[in-house]
Design a protein around this motif. Sequence first.
Motif, PDB file in Angstrom:
ATOM      1  N   CYS A  58       0.826  -1.213   0.000  1.00  0.00           N
ATOM      2  CA  CYS A  58       0.000   0.000   0.000  1.00  0.00           C
ATOM      3  C   CYS A  58       0.858   1.259   0.000  1.00  0.00           C
ATOM      4  O   CYS A  58       0.370   2.344  -0.311  1.00  0.00           O
ATOM      5  N   GLY A  59       2.134   1.146   0.386  1.00  0.00           N
ATOM      6  CA  GLY A  59       3.063   2.267   0.329  1.00  0.00           C
ATOM      7  C   GLY A  59       3.131   3.121   1.578  1.00  0.00           C
ATOM      8  O   GLY A  59       3.925   4.067   1.650  1.00  0.00           O
ATOM      9  N   ASN A  60       2.342   2.815   2.606  1.00  0.00           N
ATOM     10  CA  ASN A  60       2.258   3.706   3.770  1.00  0.00           C
ATOM     11  C   ASN A  60       3.018   3.211   4.992  1.00  0.00           C
ATOM     12  O   ASN A  60       2.868   3.776   6.080  1.00  0.00           O
ATOM     13  N   LEU A  61       3.842   2.188   4.844  1.00  0.00           N
ATOM     14  CA  LEU A  61       4.521   1.607   6.010  1.00  0.00           C
ATOM     15  C   LEU A  61       5.412   2.618   6.722  1.00  0.00           C
ATOM     16  O   LEU A  61       5.515   2.621   7.954  1.00  0.00           O
ATOM     17  N   LEU A  62       6.084   3.500   5.972  1.00  0.00           N
ATOM     18  CA  LEU A  62       6.997   4.473   6.572  1.00  0.00           C
ATOM     19  C   LEU A  62       6.332   5.821   6.817  1.00  0.00           C
ATOM     20  O   LEU A  62       6.984   6.752   7.308  1.00  0.00           O
ATOM     21  N   SER A  63       5.066   5.943   6.485  1.00  0.00           N
ATOM     22  CA  SER A  63       4.376   7.226   6.611  1.00  0.00           C
ATOM     23  C   SER A  63       4.074   7.562   8.072  1.00  0.00           C
ATOM     24  O   SER A  63       3.716   6.689   8.864  1.00  0.00           O
ATOM     25  N   LYS A  64       4.208   8.838   8.406  1.00  0.00           N
ATOM     26  CA  LYS A  64       3.895   9.316   9.756  1.00  0.00           C
ATOM     27  C   LYS A  64       2.472   9.846   9.850  1.00  0.00           C
ATOM     28  O   LYS A  64       1.975  10.116  10.941  1.00  0.00           O
ATOM     29  N   THR A  65       1.833   9.971   8.706  1.00  0.00           N
ATOM     30  CA  THR A  65       0.477  10.540   8.698  1.00  0.00           C
ATOM     31  C   THR A  65      -0.592   9.561   8.230  1.00  0.00           C
ATOM     32  O   THR A  65      -1.779   9.748   8.512  1.00  0.00           O
ATOM     33  N   LYS A  66      -0.180   8.523   7.508  1.00  0.00           N
ATOM     34  CA  LYS A  66      -1.142   7.548   6.989  1.00  0.00           C
ATOM     35  C   LYS A  66      -0.858   6.181   7.600  1.00  0.00           C
ATOM     36  O   LYS A  66       0.294   5.823   7.842  1.00  0.00           O
ATOM     37  N   SER A  67      -1.894   5.424   7.810  1.00  0.00           N
ATOM     38  CA  SER A  67      -1.731   4.089   8.395  1.00  0.00           C
ATOM     39  C   SER A  67      -1.592   3.039   7.308  1.00  0.00           C
ATOM     40  O   SER A  67      -2.239   3.120   6.256  1.00  0.00           O
ATOM     41  N   CYS A  68      -0.740   2.055   7.561  1.00  0.00           N
ATOM     42  CA  CYS A  68      -0.504   0.968   6.606  1.00  0.00           C
ATOM     43  C   CYS A  68      -1.651  -0.027   6.674  1.00  0.00           C
ATOM     44  O   CYS A  68      -2.063  -0.448   7.765  1.00  0.00           O
ATOM     45  N   ARG A  69      -2.168  -0.427   5.531  1.00  0.00           N
ATOM     46  CA  ARG A  69      -3.306  -1.346   5.471  1.00  0.00           C
ATOM     47  C   ARG A  69      -2.868  -2.783   5.215  1.00  0.00           C
ATOM     48  O   ARG A  69      -3.696  -3.672   5.054  1.00  0.00           O
ATOM     49  N   CYS A  70      -1.555  -3.017   5.146  1.00  0.00           N
ATOM     50  CA  CYS A  70      -1.038  -4.339   4.754  1.00  0.00           C
ATOM     51  C   CYS A  70      -0.870  -5.253   5.961  1.00  0.00           C
ATOM     52  O   CYS A  70      -0.492  -4.801   7.050  1.00  0.00           O
ATOM     53  N   GLN A  71      -1.102  -6.522   5.763  1.00  0.00           N
ATOM     54  CA  GLN A  71      -0.805  -7.521   6.782  1.00  0.00           C
ATOM     55  C   GLN A  71       0.672  -7.897   6.705  1.00  0.00           C
ATOM     56  O   GLN A  71       1.324  -7.710   5.680  1.00  0.00           O
ATOM     57  N   ASP A  72       1.177  -8.434   7.807  1.00  0.00           N
ATOM     58  CA  ASP A  72       2.597  -8.783   7.872  1.00  0.00           C
ATOM     59  C   ASP A  72       3.000  -9.740   6.753  1.00  0.00           C
ATOM     60  O   ASP A  72       4.061  -9.594   6.140  1.00  0.00           O
ATOM     61  N   LYS A  73       2.156 -10.730   6.471  1.00  0.00           N
ATOM     62  CA  LYS A  73       2.511 -11.707   5.442  1.00  0.00           C
ATOM     63  C   LYS A  73       2.550 -11.068   4.052  1.00  0.00           C
ATOM     64  O   LYS A  73       3.323 -11.488   3.187  1.00  0.00           O
ATOM     65  N   GLU A  74       1.729 -10.031   3.831  1.00  0.00           N
ATOM     66  CA  GLU A  74       1.741  -9.321   2.550  1.00  0.00           C
ATOM     67  C   GLU A  74       3.034  -8.524   2.385  1.00  0.00           C
ATOM     68  O   GLU A  74       3.618  -8.474   1.294  1.00  0.00           O
ATOM     69  N   ILE A  75       3.481  -7.903   3.480  1.00  0.00           N
ATOM     70  CA  ILE A  75       4.726  -7.130   3.441  1.00  0.00           C
ATOM     71  C   ILE A  75       5.911  -8.050   3.189  1.00  0.00           C
ATOM     72  O   ILE A  75       6.794  -7.753   2.385  1.00  0.00           O
ATOM     73  N   ILE A  76       5.907  -9.218   3.877  1.00  0.00           N
ATOM     74  CA  ILE A  76       7.000 -10.180   3.693  1.00  0.00           C
ATOM     75  C   ILE A  76       7.019 -10.698   2.259  1.00  0.00           C
ATOM     76  O   ILE A  76       8.075 -10.791   1.623  1.00  0.00           O
ATOM     77  N   ALA A  77       5.848 -11.034   1.717  1.00  0.00           N
ATOM     78  CA  ALA A  77       5.771 -11.528   0.336  1.00  0.00           C
ATOM     79  C   ALA A  77       6.234 -10.463  -0.654  1.00  0.00           C
ATOM     80  O   ALA A  77       6.912 -10.761  -1.646  1.00  0.00           O
ATOM     81  N   TYR A  78       5.889  -9.210  -0.374  1.00  0.00           N
ATOM     82  CA  TYR A  78       6.272  -8.088  -1.245  1.00  0.00           C
ATOM     83  C   TYR A  78       7.791  -7.937  -1.272  1.00  0.00           C
ATOM     84  O   TYR A  78       8.410  -7.802  -2.336  1.00  0.00           O
ATOM     85  N   LYS A  79       8.425  -7.967  -0.086  1.00  0.00           N
ATOM     86  CA  LYS A  79       9.874  -7.796  -0.013  1.00  0.00           C
ATOM     87  C   LYS A  79      10.617  -9.013  -0.559  1.00  0.00           C
ATOM     88  O   LYS A  79      11.723  -8.889  -1.089  1.00  0.00           O
ATOM     89  N   ASN A  80      10.010 -10.193  -0.440  1.00  0.00           N
ATOM     90  CA  ASN A  80      10.662 -11.421  -0.912  1.00  0.00           C
ATOM     91  C   ASN A  80      10.664 -11.555  -2.430  1.00  0.00           C
ATOM     92  O   ASN A  80      11.259 -12.493  -2.965  1.00  0.00           O
TER      93      ASN A  80
END
Length: 503
Positions: A360-382
Motif C-alpha cells: 500500500c506504500g504507507n509503512l513508513l508514513s507518519k500521517t497515513k496508516s498501513c493497510r497491509c498484513q505482515d505476510k503481505e509485506i513479507i511476500a512483497y519484499k521477498n
Amino acid sequence: MVNKIFCATKFGTAAKIVEVQATFNRALPAFIISGLANHAIQEAKQRVQAALQNNHFSIPPLKIVVNLSPSDLPKNGSHFDLPIAILVSLQKENIPSGEWFAFGELGLDGHIRHNDNIYPLLLDIALSCPQANVIVPKGGKDLFCLIPNLNFYYADHLNEALNFIKQENPIPDTYTKELGFAFFEINQEKYYYHRDFELDFCEVKGQELAKRAALIAASGFHNLILEGSPGCGKSMIAKRLKYILPPLTLKEMIESVKLQTLGNQSASYSPLRNFRNPHQSASKSSILGTATHNEPKPGEIALAHNGILFFDELPHFNKEILESLREPLENNQLVVSRVHSKIEYDTSFLFIGAQNPCPCGNLLSKTKSCRCQDKEIIAYKNRLSQPFIDRIDMFVQMNETQEDAKTSIHSQQMQEQVFEAFKLQIQRGQKHLNGKLSEKETDIYCILDEEGKNLLSQARMRFDLSERSVHKIKKLSRTIADLDASAFIKKNHLLEALSYRKS
C-alpha cells in the motif's frame, strides 16, 4: 560474368557483411533475389526497375539473379536497393577491385534516401574492414562523417553512385562535422558533456541522504535502490541523474547513437547518456532482447549500455526478469541463447530501482496508516531474491518530504563534483568507472589505509560479508574517497559505504 559489391545486415547489435552478387543468363526474362531476403529486399525489384527505367537505363531481357551471400543468414532492410541497382545497371562492366560497399534506399526517381538503420552497420564495418570504400546517402552525412577508418562517398542520386564506381581513383569526401559540445581533455582524450539541465536537483526538496547517494552512484556507476512512500521523490531523483553522469568520449557517443538507431529512436549525437525506463508490464523479451532466427533485436538492458536502466515499482516486475538481471549486473554482459542463434549484448549500465516499503506504500508514513498484513509485506519484499540484492551497491530509505524542506544543491554543482571524481579515476589509469571494476582491478585501485583494513575485517566478520559484498564495499568506498579527493580509502569513507548496505 558475375559482378559483386558488398553490403551488410543487422544481426543483434552487430553487423554481418553480405556479398551481393549478380548474374545475367539467357532465359525467360525474370528478376530473382535469393539468400533469405525479407519482404523489404524482395520489394527492391520494383524500386530498382522503376529507378533504372526513369533514368534511361535499359534492363536486359534476361534472367537476372541476385544472390545475397552467405545464403543461410537472414537479411533485412531497404538499404540493399542501392547495391542491387548498381549491379543491374553495370551488367556489362566490371566493378573495380577492392572493397566497395553501398547502402541506400532508392526512390522511384533514382534518388537515394537515408535510413537510420545504416549507421550501426557502418560502425562494425569500420572495425572489420578498415579503409573500405563506402557509398552512402548524402542525407546521413552529419552522422556518418565521424565514423573513423572508412572512405565515404556521398551520393544523392543513383547516377552519382555509378560515377564513383566508374572512376579509376575517386577521391573520398573528408567532411568532418564540428560537434559543438562542451568538453575537457585528459591525456589527449576529449570528454564531452551536457551543460543544460532540463530536470534539476534543485526541484527535489529535502531528501539529503538520497541526493548524496545519487551523487555517489553517478560518480562511480554504482547500482542503487531507493525505497520510500509514494510521492517522496524516488522517480524525481532517478530522472535527474542522467544530467549529472560522467562525460562521454567520442567512441561512447558513437555507441550511444548506434543504440538509438537499434532502439528505433531518431539518431543524433548527444553527450547525454542513454536513459531507459521500461514499464513493469513489459514482456521478458522486450527487457532481455531476442535471438530469433529471423531478426534478433536488443532489449531494454542492451539499449541502456553506458547509461541508466531505471525500474520504477521494482517488486512488481516479473520475478523471472529480475533474476535475469543478475548476469548483466555482475558481468556487464548479457548472453541471449536460443536453438538457432546466440547473441551477446554489452550491458555496462547504472541500474536504479525504486520501490514502496509495502504494497500500500504507507509503512513508513507518519500521517497515513498501513493497510497491509505482515505476510503481505513479507511476500512483497521477498520478490527481490538475495542473489539479486547482492548485485546492488546502495540501498537508501527515503522519508516523507516535510513542508518546510528546502533546496540544498543544484544539478550543476553535483555535475562538477562528479566530474572531479571522474578525472581522478581516469588519471589513475582506470579503463572503467569504480562501480564496474573487475576483482583484479579492485585490488589495484581500491587501496585502504591500515585503519580502513582493520575496519573492513571487523565488518566482514560481524555482518558475515561475502567476497562479492567486500569488493562492492571497497569500490563504493573508492568513489566516496574520490569525491573527497583522497588518494587512499579512509575509515570515514568505509563507514559511509557500509551505511548504504541493506539492513
